[in-house]
Structure formats: C-alpha cells, structure tokens
Scaffold this active site. Structure first.
Site, PDB file in Angstrom:
ATOM      1  CB  VAL A 384      -0.947  -0.028   1.217  1.00  0.00           C
ATOM      2  CG1 VAL A 384      -1.653   1.312   1.400  1.00  0.00           C
ATOM      3  CG2 VAL A 384      -1.971  -1.150   1.068  1.00  0.00           C
ATOM      4  CG  ASP A 385       4.192   3.335   2.796  1.00  0.00           C
ATOM      5  OD1 ASP A 385       3.492   4.353   2.681  1.00  0.00           O
ATOM      6  OD2 ASP A 385       5.107   3.241   3.626  1.00  0.00           O
TER       7      ASP A 385
END
Length: 671
Positions: A384-385
């Site tokens: 996600v990052d």
C-alpha cells in the site's frame, strides 16, 4: 522581497540544483534509483551458515563476507543491530560467532575471544531468539526438540481458523512454510569437530537451559502455546503423523509457486534463505533450476562492497527509491517535459505496476490488482505504501504525460486497489487488510518481532495524501474514516508512532502533509499540538534526529543526533502547518540541510528505517513487555528489533523539504 528572503531563496536554489544533478548522475540506465538497504551482520552470517548446510564449496563471496562481519565488530566484542547503538545484540553476536567458526576461524582468534566474553556477560545462549536457535539446530549446535515446532499441517487450516497462514503477516507467512518443513524433517549438517561451538556451552550441553522465555503466568496464552509446542514435539517423536507427507508436498508447491522473478522469495532474506534450505532438504539438488535461480540472484543486485568487505542487502528498495526520487523532483519544480531523467523513471515505474493477484486476494476477493511492490521482482506482495506514493507521482503528471489514457488507467487501477485495502478501523496496513489477530503474537515462533501487519499511521497518512491529490477531501467517507483512525492513534504529547520509519518524527511528519492534502483545518488544536511537538524536538544545531532507542524507551521520543532525513521530515511537517509561528524553526532547519550538503548530497550513517521495531498493537508499539524493557536496561538493545538504513533517504527527503520550503517562501512573497 527583503534581502534575507533573497539570500535564503538563493541558497535554496543552489542546494536544490546540486541535489538534482546528483540524482541525474546516480540514475540507473533502466530508469530507476536503488540505494543500498543496510541492516546488520545477521544477513551475512546466515548466508555463511546456509552455505555450510547446502555444502556450497569454494564460493568466492565467503572471504569478503567474513571481512565484512569482522569490520562491523564493536570494540567490546559484540555486533550491533544499528549504527551507534548503546549496546550489542545477543542474536547478531551469536550468529556472527557461529558463522565465523563455520568458515574456519579458530576458537582462540582475538575477535572470537572478545565475542565469546561478551556473549557470556550478557546471558549466553539461553538469551537467543527463535530464529537463532533454528540456525544453531541446522548446524548441530542446538536440539531441534528445543525449538518451536511449526507443523507443516498448517497448510490444511481452513480460512476461518485463527492460525490459517493468511492471518499472519506476509513476511511471516512466506517464512512459516519452509520452516515448517524443516521442523518436520529436523535436518542437521554438523560442523566438523574443530569448528564445533563447544566453548559456548561451558557447563556442557546437557546442563544448558534450552527453554524459551515467556509470560510465566500459568493461565497465559504464552504458557498454553508452550504446552502445545511440547505436545507437538512428543507427537512428532512418536512418529505417527498421518497426512504429513501430503502437507509437506502442499507446502513445497506453495513455496515453488511463490518464487519471485529474480529467484528470491518475498523480496526479503528469511523466506528466501529458508525456502532454499527446505527445498534442498526435500531432495532438490543445487543445480535444479529453482535452487540455481535462487542462489544465483545473490550474485546479482543483492550484493554490495564497503570498506573491503562484502555485504548483502536485507531487501531492495528499488520502486520506493524511484518514486520518492521523482517526488523530490516534482517538489523542486523540475519540468517533466524537459527532463529525460524523469521520463525514463516514470516509464520504468509504469512498467512495474502489478496486474495479477497476490496473496492479498485471499481476503479482498472482489478487488482487481493495481498496486506496486517495494522491490523490482516481487509480484506476489504489492504494498500500500509504495502504491500511495506512486499515485502522488502520477496524479501530478496530468496534463504533461503524453499518453493520458495510459496514465489514467494506471491511476484508476491503483486507486481502486488502495480503496479496497482499507481496513475496518479506517487505516491501511502495508500488505494485507484486517491483519490484526493478536493471539498470533503469543505463539513461541513469534518472538522475533511483528507477526501481524495491522494498519499503521505512516502508511495511512501516505494514502490520505494521495487521496487529497485525487480531490477526495475530508468529507469523503473513505477519508473521514482514515482521519478518525489517525486522531484516535495520536499520542498524548501530540505526536504519532512511526511504523516504517524512525520514529515519532516520521509518523508525525507523514500525518501533517496528509491532513493538509485532504483539507483539514490546519489550525485545529490536535494539528497544532503535533506541530508544537515537532518544534520542541529541534536540536541546537537546527536539525532534528531520533534514535532507534525510542522504540524501546518512550521517554526519548523525537530525540537523537540530527540527521538529514529526519530534519527533512520535521520540516515537511512544519511546512504543512506553518502560519508564521514556526518560521524560525524552519529557517534553522533549512540552514542545517544547506550547510551540510557535500558534493550535491548528504552524509547520514544513522539508521532511520525499520523492518520490525517491536510488536505493534493498533498502530502503536506495545510498551508493556517487561522482558524487553529489562533487556534495554541491561544494555541489550532492541534484541527483537530489526532496523534498516536506506542509503537514499538522506538525499531525496532533504530535496523534498527544500523544494517545499522554496514554494512556501515564494508564496509568502507573492501570495
């Protein structure tokens, strides 16, 4: 414009131009950037032990790795887990000692005598973690019966069962399965007699305390799982294990299916090295295509040389480095249309977008793939990052990227995947959704660090910032839930915990620009409280710094020697809030960065990244573990933590801060 502002802007312009030229000169021909990802000597030590177990002879890397390990030994004889730690680490020291002995260094060699003395002074072998025990078991120095038993039958557990493999964090899942095969087979390739570690058992092996430290309360989960572990060992010793061969076969199939494109597993060392050992234990020869590929990639982009020693990266941050380098260029107002550097990097990033499902699909069934991984070859675990940061890059290309349809399609796929990955508490984790079953942290195997991947503040903040750039404001339901999560996780002092960067400076500096991006009132009391906290942590030299010790000792949150990356983070936070009252702090921070720039970049020996800083509960570190606090008081620093150094953090983060500061000052002059 007054003279002072003129001078500051001129200095900013010079520093930015030097930094951009440095980035241009360090871009790889393919279009990406890759800073070395440093960790500690456990990486090289475990590879040396693996070479012994796999019977790899005359490998040219061995001599260089031995030099690298010896170069990192502290004056007290120990090895540390991050730069300038106040104490050595028992696990790193024992693993380095075992690896050096396995390569033939004599027991009376001065480095080993010093290391042995330190080991005994710090509790000896009974203090080592589970992973270190597994390594000693593989070389015949620790009984397999005294290691946590991971039955391969876990592959049978249904999805609803708490101990299903998909309830563990991705990095644990990929490590559990090969280790389960090793626990079932208990393979051993003993060290030859002159290299045995008898000297680490001064009272004899029969009198060694092999027990695991745990919560001693009779009704604790830890005690229950220790009893279960004893049962599993007894069950295995009897030899009646129906279904075991089928379980091992299914584990092998899962492992083989999950091999990365470059030959590693999971983009990190533990699953990679344990998978090689497990496959070899099951009869796969070293020249088999799977093992050959897995071993050969070590000779490629994972190795680096330093101070005449050879080292191995803990992972590789290629996608992460490239996306943040691009953000630094965008924040410094470089024109994409006239920058071949940026164009090549953007094309490389677009080619890395993952369109096939990974393990996340097990719990997020309806979502389509669209994320990016941290590394260049890891297709099973987009995170996600990275995806959020790349969205920040791509959304700012609207109007300048020639193929608008291609760009928009990449953005839409990434955003849809990100939104589907939001956890029920409003936050985002790194790799999975709702990965927060706390009971899993109590099993004996999980003493090494995080077994879970719960939502974290810094990842959530990066997603929020991307949402803001995509015109999703604080009234959007997704954003509203995320802001609620962030507010709930704020510490009483005003700061936020940093899961993937050190530490509260990182977390707080991620939140403030995100809140601004989604339209939060930057005069709100909780926002100003966070900025005030950053202000109070500024050092006398104008910079900011925070030691890795803050993960163990909350009294030193935001404190430590000033570093370029952490100074940049603090500035990014203050610049998002500043209405004039932080101007002096900002100017001193900018001066710190400008004055310390050398040859276009910055020097930073400190570790400001994390792999596993400690058990995470709801986004915060659990500070109630008495045994770890006792370790800290005794000088055994972060015995269960894993800290990392990103060698490009000290470059692109200062550039981001300088670019945003220049915009801020220019806006003040021409509102």
């Amino acid at each position: 414009m007054d003279t002072e502002k003129n001078n500051i802007l001129a200095a900013l312009n010079r520093s930015i131009e030097q930094g951009l030229r440095w980035l241009d000169s360090h871009q790889k021909p393919q279009g990406f950037w890759m800073g070395i990802l440093e960790s500690n000597v456990c990486i090289e030590s475990e590879w040396l032990l693996a070479m012994h177990f796999l019977e790899i002879k005359n490998d040219s890397k061995v001599e260089g790795m031995v030099r690298g390990i010896l170069n990192k030994q502290r004056s007290d004889g120990s090895w540390e887990t991050y730069y300038d730690a106040p104490g050595g680490d028992i696990n790193a020291t024992v693993e380095a000692y075992a690896a050096l002995r396995a390569t033939g260094i004599a027991v009376d060699a001065p480095p080993l005598e010093k290391a042995r003395k330190w080991i005994f002074e710090h509790g000896g072998l009974p203090k080592i973690r589970v992973f270190t025990r597994y390594w000693l078991a593989l070389i015949g120095e620790w009984p397999w019966s005294k290691t946590p038993n991971i039955p391969p039958e876990i592959i049978f557990f249904p999805r609803w069962f708490p101990f299903n493999i998909y309830n563990f964090a991705s990095w644990v899942r990929t490590t559990l399965l090969p280790l389960s095969i090793l626990c079932a087979r208990c393979p051993v390739l003993p060290l030859s007699d002159p290299r045995r570690l008898d000297e680490l058992f001064p009272e004899g092996r029969s009198r060694m305390n092999y027990s695991l430290a745990c919560n001693r309360k009779a009704l604790s989960w830890e005690q229950c799982f220790l009893m279960l572990d004893h049962f599993l060992h007894t069950y295995q010793k009897i030899g009646i294990t129906p279904g075991r061969e089928t379980a091992i076969r299914l584990c092998l199939e899962w492992i083989i299916k999950h091999q990365d494109a470059d030959g590693s597993w999971g983009g990190i060392q533990p699953p990679w090295i344990y998978s090689l050992i497990a496959l070899h234990t099951e009869g796969y020869p070293l020249d088999h295509s799977i093992l050959h590929k897995g071993l050969d990639t070590l000779n490629d982009h994972w190795l680096y040389e330093r101070d005449d020693g050879l080292h191995i990266q803990a992972s590789e941050s290629t996608v992460w480095d490239t996306s943040l380098a691009l953000i630094s260029m965008q924040d410094c107002r470089r024109d994409y249309r006239n920058s071949d550097t940026m164009q090549r990097a953007v094309e490389w990033l677009l080619d890395q977008q993952i369109r096939e499902p990974g393990d996340w699909k097990v719990k997020v069934k309806k979502a389509k793939a669209g994320g990016w991984a941290f590394e260049r070859a890891n297709r099973f675990y987009p995170d996600v990052d990275d995806t959020a940061v790349i969205l920040l890059v791509l959304t700012r290309l609207a109007g300048v990227y020639k193929n608008r349809e291609k760009l928009q399609e990449a953005i839409d796929c990434a955003l849809n995947w990100l939104l589907a990955m939001q956890s029920s508490n409003g936050g985002w984790a790194a790799f999975d959704k709702n990965n927060n079953l706390a009971i899993l942290t109590k099993i004996p195997f999980c003493d090494f660090g995080e077994a879970l991947d719960p939502p974290s503040i810094d990842v959530t903040a990066h997603v929020l910032e991307a949402c803001g750039y995509l015109c999703m404001d604080i009234h959007h339901p997704v954003v509203h839930r995320a802001v609620k999560f962030i507010r709930k996780e704020q510490e009483p002092e005003g700061c936020w915990f940093g899961r993937w960067g050190v530490n509260y400076i990182y977390g707080t500096a991620a939140v403030l620009p995100a809140l601004k991006a989604v339209g939060e009132d930057m005069h709100a009391s909780y926002v100003r409280k966070a900025a005030d906290w950053i202000q109070t942590r500024q050092n006398s030299d104008g910079g900011w710094g925070e030691t890795c010790r803050s993960y163990m000792d909350c009294s030193i949150r935001g404190m430590g020697p000033s570093t370029p990356s952490q100074t940049a983070w603090a500035l990014m936070g203050l610049l998002a809030v500043d209405s004039g009252c932080y101007r002096g702090n900002i100017d001193r921070g900018l001066n710190f960065l400008i004055q310390r720039q050398k040859s276009g970049s910055w020097h930073e020996p400190q570790y400001t990244g994390t792999g596993f800083p400690g058990y995470i509960v709801g986004g915060r570190i659990e500070l109630t573990r008495k045994n770890l606090e006792a370790d800290f008081r005794q000088g055994t620093e972060l015995s269960r933590g894993f800290m990392i150094k990103y060698n490009l953090y000290c470059h692109y983060f200062p550039l981001i801060a300088l670019g945003r500061a220049r915009d801020h000052l220019s806006f003040e002059t021409h509102p």
